[in-house]
Design a protein around this motif. Sequence first.
Motif, short mmCIF file in Angstrom:
data_model
loop_
_atom_site.label_atom_id
_atom_site.label_comp_id
_atom_site.label_asym_id
_atom_site.label_seq_id
_atom_site.Cartn_x
_atom_site.Cartn_y
_atom_site.Cartn_z
N PHE A 30 -46.35 -92.31 46.51
CA PHE A 30 -46.10 -92.53 45.10
C PHE A 30 -44.75 -93.19 44.97
CE2 PHE A 30 -49.34 -89.41 45.06
CZ PHE A 30 -49.99 -89.54 43.86
N GLN A 31 -44.73 -94.33 44.33
CA GLN A 31 -43.49 -95.08 44.14
C GLN A 31 -42.98 -94.83 42.73
OE1 GLN A 31 -43.84 -99.25 44.91
NE2 GLN A 31 -41.78 -99.68 44.22
N MET A 32 -41.73 -94.41 42.64
CA MET A 32 -41.11 -94.18 41.34
C MET A 32 -40.65 -95.51 40.75
SD MET A 32 -41.56 -91.01 41.12
CE MET A 32 -40.73 -90.64 39.60
N LEU A 33 -40.64 -95.60 39.43
CA LEU A 33 -40.17 -96.81 38.76
C LEU A 33 -38.67 -96.96 38.96
CD1 LEU A 33 -42.11 -96.51 35.38
CD2 LEU A 33 -42.81 -97.69 37.46
N SER A 58 -43.74 -93.45 37.29
CA SER A 58 -44.22 -93.84 38.61
C SER A 58 -45.34 -94.88 38.51
CB SER A 58 -44.71 -92.62 39.39
OG SER A 58 -45.85 -92.06 38.78
N TYR A 59 -45.63 -95.48 39.65
CA TYR A 59 -46.79 -96.37 39.80
C TYR A 59 -47.97 -95.50 40.22
CZ TYR A 59 -43.57 -100.35 39.99
OH TYR A 59 -42.62 -101.29 39.71
N ILE A 60 -49.15 -95.78 39.69
CA ILE A 60 -50.34 -95.07 40.13
C ILE A 60 -50.81 -95.75 41.41
CG2 ILE A 60 -52.71 -94.38 39.58
CD1 ILE A 60 -50.55 -93.10 37.76
N PRO A 61 -50.88 -95.02 42.52
CA PRO A 61 -51.29 -95.65 43.78
C PRO A 61 -52.80 -95.90 43.83
CG PRO A 61 -50.90 -93.32 44.11
CD PRO A 61 -50.54 -93.62 42.68
#
Length: 170
Positions: A30-33, A58-61
Amino acid sequence: MRPLGALFLAALLTGATAPWPDEPSRTCFFQMLSGGDSFFCRGDLEVIYPELGDVSCSYIPKCHQYRERISREWGSPRVRYPQADKGANLRTGDIKGHVLTDYVRPTPPPRSGYHRYQLLLHEQPAHEAITLSPEERISLGSWAMESFVKQFRLGTPVASTQFLTKNHQD
């Protein structure tokens, strides 16, 4: 021992699994904004989907079909605001109240990149009934937010967050 053999041996000793080309990765990141997108996130507003947990800021993976499931399977997320002064429902995410518009799942079109889905929490003035006009009601949320905030004297949001997602096929 050659470097590749040493790497494989180190992976076996640590219990890590190597992602072979014919085996999909079990790990989901999960990548945070960051930057301007993370600036929008303030006040610890939580947006909780099944299996994903809190997707705030966050970005939805794509892994585990999360993008497809968020746009085709799952219903509305649970929204929590643990810092709420009054009202246990807002603290736990079991919000009850008058629904202005029904939840519409995120459905970004194919090949259109990331789309932002933003949530803003405003404190409703005491004894102020908030309603939508018939035009706003049928527009599925595409009405002018600034006019709405001004009309009902909602002021600055108490908290806000967003998540970004793409079409599940991208």
